[in-house]
Design an enzyme around this catalytic site. Structure first.
Site, PDB file in Angstrom:
ATOM      1  N   THR C  76       0.847  -1.193   0.000  1.00  0.00           N
ATOM      2  CA  THR C  76       0.000   0.000   0.000  1.00  0.00           C
ATOM      3  C   THR C  76       0.882   1.242   0.000  1.00  0.00           C
ATOM      4  OG1 THR C  76      -1.792  -1.119   1.160  1.00  0.00           O
ATOM      5  CG2 THR C  76      -1.755   1.284   1.294  1.00  0.00           C
ATOM      6  N   ASN C 155      -5.283  -8.986  -7.867  1.00  0.00           N
ATOM      7  CA  ASN C 155      -5.524  -9.624  -6.575  1.00  0.00           C
ATOM      8  C   ASN C 155      -6.898 -10.267  -6.442  1.00  0.00           C
ATOM      9  OD1 ASN C 155      -5.945  -6.661  -6.684  1.00  0.00           O
ATOM     10  ND2 ASN C 155      -7.044  -7.017  -4.779  1.00  0.00           N
ATOM     11  N   CYS C 331     -17.890  -5.870   1.669  1.00  0.00           N
ATOM     12  CA  CYS C 331     -18.316  -5.846   3.052  1.00  0.00           C
ATOM     13  C   CYS C 331     -19.736  -6.366   3.043  1.00  0.00           C
ATOM     14  CB  CYS C 331     -18.161  -4.440   3.601  1.00  0.00           C
ATOM     15  SG  CYS C 331     -19.599  -3.671   4.275  1.00  0.00           S
TER      16      CYS C 331
HETATM   17  C1  PLP Z   1      -2.334  -6.104  -5.750  1.00  0.00           C
HETATM   18  C2  PLP Z   1      -2.165  -5.581  -4.379  1.00  0.00           C
HETATM   19  N1  PLP Z   1      -1.594  -4.377  -4.198  1.00  0.00           N
HETATM   20  C3  PLP Z   1      -1.393  -3.871  -2.976  1.00  0.00           C
HETATM   21  C4  PLP Z   1      -1.771  -4.539  -1.849  1.00  0.00           C
HETATM   22  C5  PLP Z   1      -1.544  -3.911  -0.505  1.00  0.00           C
HETATM   23  O1  PLP Z   1      -0.424  -4.483   0.115  1.00  0.00           O
HETATM   24  P1  PLP Z   1      -0.168  -4.400   1.681  1.00  0.00           P
HETATM   25  O2  PLP Z   1      -1.152  -5.324   2.293  1.00  0.00           O
HETATM   26  O3  PLP Z   1       1.230  -4.870   1.848  1.00  0.00           O
HETATM   27  O4  PLP Z   1      -0.361  -2.999   2.106  1.00  0.00           O
HETATM   28  C6  PLP Z   1      -2.374  -5.799  -1.980  1.00  0.00           C
HETATM   29  C7  PLP Z   1      -2.843  -6.573  -0.839  1.00  0.00           C
HETATM   30  O5  PLP Z   1      -3.687  -6.173  -0.078  1.00  0.00           O
HETATM   31  C8  PLP Z   1      -2.581  -6.314  -3.283  1.00  0.00           C
HETATM   32  O6  PLP Z   1      -3.156  -7.493  -3.457  1.00  0.00           O
END
Ligand code: PLP
Ligand code: PLP
Lengths: 389, 134, 389, 134
Positions: C76, C155, C331
């Site tokens: 993030t 994701n 949610c």
């Molecule tokens: C594609 C993707 N980007 C960013 C993130 C965020 O990563 P983090 O949980 O390390 O903040 C995630 C997971 O939540 C993700 O799947």
């Protein structure tokens, strides 16, 4: 070879064994590895429960409401979030910030950056002891002042600012007050509710907790409540103020460390005050040793002294195999700038550079102090002889 | 900062730190600026009989000064150091930003040796830079 | 009661026992607790050494140069740093950004915020399988485009984008390319040097490492090298790109996890591909089950399906005591928005909401898959009967 | 989301899910909008002889519909539910944002009962809302 005596607890502290044990449990127990944002299953909810328990522990340790705790990656992020967050959110209300020359870089650097982007910043000069007079804040406040950022305990000299008095002035004027309290927890009384600050930065690793986790306390007691533009967004965690998957083991570690600190800080501080006195007595007996920071308003955990007639880098090189301390010459290369904090107190470049910061902590004992005194006595004398001073 | 083995050794032992009576003296730098070096040399015919140094400065400065004082004993009088500042920088693994400090060591050395050489010919006992009482 | 079968490895993974052991060692061994920024003593230098070793491990796992690794608190932060960092640093060069509708919120939210501040953002629509055509990037690039941000592995649906093709277009056009690769490591081949991206976000906790640590890879192979305005400053760590005390145990954990992933990902992926096939065979036999995302371009670790004729919240409620999965209704409250990713693929609201994401991982086995199939078969049938569908 | 014990029980058992032959039927909502409920009631003199429901919706919707169908059997015919939507919301601890869904349950119930009541007097076997073949 015996490892050096660790006297740099203001830089970081070892993780308390109980905290580490709890963290390891969270890291390894299959019940607790879930993502606390996953509300679609019990693994996520179990993690969320741990996080909320830790939130209560941290809040209780500093007399805050758990809902006021925003988890961050440490006080550096907390400071940046506070300063950027207020500056950006209230950009249309005003673009003036007040802070002090002796603040941590994680306050000063964002302020400098805001200046580059058109904000105006007043950097107050403390007195020779490192203290601000609340009247200085009052005098500096302008119609467009949105934020005052003043630290509670200074990380180099241990000086404590009168936050309650400063807060009263800020409230009256309608400016938000941010307090960097990274060095306060476990060292002196800290009451978020009572002190009147709107934002407060905390860090776990200064209090026998893990590195890489901290919090920003965001007050809910003023109306209207303070708002922040987030530094990082995307995920909605922490009420939208700080996105990112929460690190359960880290947050649990911070909670445990803060709970321990709340229990033991008074006894710790008394014991450490005696060690500090012993250290100061021993060092001042060397002669030509000057104490930095107003001794009447400092935490006992820090003792910052300048040695006359010795050069900073050589002083450090001479003692570092026996004691681990921090020096006024931030870095030991030729381009090192001497401590800007000591310079702000009026110390000249040489005395700023030839300063050592002793950070006493829970692991410190009389033998550590005596070892420090003895190596300094020996090496300061030797270097002075070599320097002909 | 990591120091080389040699730097460490001379910094720690600092052999020949001090002053000499009846010696030629040269100094350079200023303590207020962070580096100050002084050499005292006693001469014997055209050679250095003994040498001492004082130094306020970083470990590299102290080590190089100590080394110069020690290794010069018994060598013939000459204004220059036995090795250039650049060579000493390599020998002691001194970071390049610190070259200026080695030049202060050099200046101090040349001042002491020049005092010795310039006064050596006519009456070594009354030349400038002569230490009456150290 | 038996705990639910964990099938949410895309949300987070349990920390590998070897990684946890290493982290515990670092957390408890008195040699390693120092602050890596403390260069005035051995405790600090020992910590710095561990951090540099971990930097090499992470770099090696993704074919990067260790100097390209900037530690962060997670993907993030990495995403925010990449997007804000480029946008702010190159603000005078241009203010147009290109991204995709199916990106993670940690990309989309900063983009939205930049739009509010005057930047312009193009959100590309992928095809029904979730893939972008590199030609879409080419068509969207403008003279003032400074950044393209496209994720590697999605994701929610596991779809893999053709980063190399996109990078070639960006390079040719002179726009920087950021790639969110949080879901890639340990799941498919990832070669930072070869793929041509300028910035790449990584996270430890998706790869059996700890939560709360990640990295942004910042390429040094283009000339001039890319520059970033930091998100948080003050302390100068990470070459000024990311201030804050580094969490040694966290970084060491990420290094260890990435090293393990580099060794085992191929074998893991093969095994998991078989499990995924088994799962899909079982689920599709239920009937009225639609697969989301182009199956020809997905990692085997993710299977996202929509169930016709069942309502999302009830589906989840019916299965959650037996399987831990993630749902398309982010949610479960009445105000829940159905997955924007599935909506972008053209799924209607109902099918987006009645989707489940199965995240398979190292701990998954055939028994887990069979348990999932059996509970879904039973509950989907039951809910359809109740719904009269 | 946490569900109350009662919600969980009726959601899981979903007793009386289904349809009835020769029953009065009422439905409300739309599956495409996320919530749809249907009741079938068989009447006997002025009382509900049997009831069934079908529901597409969240667990609260299903549970409330199931509970209504179950507890109504043997009660006298009346258009209103035995409890108001507000009371049901409390009984099942339904979040306030979901009140709209309970109103759909209510609409379906009233539709079924109205069909029954309106057709009951003259010729119960030919009223509107009458299910010929379920
Ligand atoms: C594609 C993707 N980007 C960013 C993130 C965020 O990563 P983090 O949980 O390390 O903040 C995630 C997971 O939540 C993700 O799947
Ligand atoms: C006063 C003060 N503020 C902020 C920080 C930064 O905190 P962290 O190390 O958690 O980023 C420190 C410590 O380095 C500090 O002493």
């Amino acid at each position: 070879m015996k490892p050096p005596v660790y006297l740099d607890h203001a830089a970081t502290t070892p993780v308390d064994a109980r905290v580490a044990a709890r963290m390891t449990e969270v890291l390894t127990d299959p019940r607790w590895f879930g993502n606390s944002a996953s509300d679609s299953h019990d693994y996520g909810e179990a993690a969320a429960t741990l996080i909320e328990q830790a939130r209560v522990q941290v809040a209780n340790a500093v007399q805050a409401d758990p809902r006021e705790v925003v988890w961050t990656s440490g006080a550096t992020e907390s400071n940046n979030l506070a300063i950027w967050g207020v500056a950006q959110y209230y950009r249309d209300r005003g673009r003036h910030i007040i802070t002090a020359r002796t603040e941590h870089k994680a306050v000063l650097d964002p302020c400098r950056e805001l200046e580059r982007r058109g904000w105006s910043v007043t950097y107050l000069a403390p007195d020779r002891g490192g203290r601000l007079d609340p009247a200085q804040i009052k005098a500096a406040l302008r119609a467009d002042s949105v934020l005052v950022s003043v630290m509670h305990v200074n990380n180099e000299i241990g000086v404590i600012q009168d936050i309650a008095a400063i807060a009263a002035i800020c409230t009256q004027h309608g400016a938000w007050l941010h307090v960097d309290a990274a060095q306060s927890v476990g060292k002196c009384a800290l009451d978020f509710a009572a002190c009147g600050a709107d934002l407060m930065s905390l860090s776990a690793h200064k209090v026998y907790g893990p590195k890489g986790v901290g919090a920003l306390l965001v007050s809910r007691s003023r109306a209207p409540t303070i708002q922040l533009a987030p530094l990082q967004s995307g995920g909605g965690q922490e009420g939208g103020m700080r996105a990112g998957t929460l690190a359960t083991h880290q947050v649990v570690g911070m909670g445990a460390a803060f709970e321990l600190a709340a229990v033991s800080w008074r006894a710790d501080a008394e014991r450490i005050a005696q060690l500090q006195q012993r250290l100061w007595r021993g060092l001042s007996a060397i002669g030509g040793v000057l104490r930095n920071g107003d001794p009447l308003h400092t935490v006992p955990h820090l003792l910052n002294v300048s040695f006359e007639g010795v050069e900073g880098e050589s002083l450090l090189a001479a003692v570092r195999s026996e004691i681990a301390v921090s020096t006024g010459s931030a870095c030991t290369s030729a381009t090192a700038e001497p401590s800007y904090v000591l310079r702000a107190l009026g110390r000249d470049e040489r005395l700023s550079e030839s300063s050592l910061r002793f950070g006493l902590g829970r692991t410190s004992c009389e033998a550590d102090i005596d070892a420090a005194i003895s190596v300094l006595e020996r090496e300061v004398r030797r270097l002075r002889r070599i320097a002909g001073t | 900062m990591k120091y080389s083995e040699l730097t460490r050794r001379y910094f720690e032992s600092a052999t020949r730190a001090g002053t000499l009576p009846d010696a030629f003296r040269g100094a350079a730098g200023q303590r207020e600026q962070g580096t100050w070096v002084q050499f005292d040399v006693q001469i014997n015919a055209a050679a250095i009989a003994d040498a001492r140094f004082l130094a306020f400065g970083c470990p590299h400065t102290l080590a190089v000064a100590a080394w110069l004082a020690e290794t010069s004993v018994g060598t013939p009088l000459r204004r220059d150091m036995a090795e250039s500042a650049a060579a000493l920088r390599e020998r002691f693994a001194v970071p390049v930003e610190k070259l200026g400090r080695l030049l202060i060591v050099e200046d101090a050395w040349r001042a002491a040796l020049s005092a010795a050489i310039d006064s050596a010919a006519p009456d070594p006992m009354s030349g400038e830079g002569r230490v009456k009482d150290a």
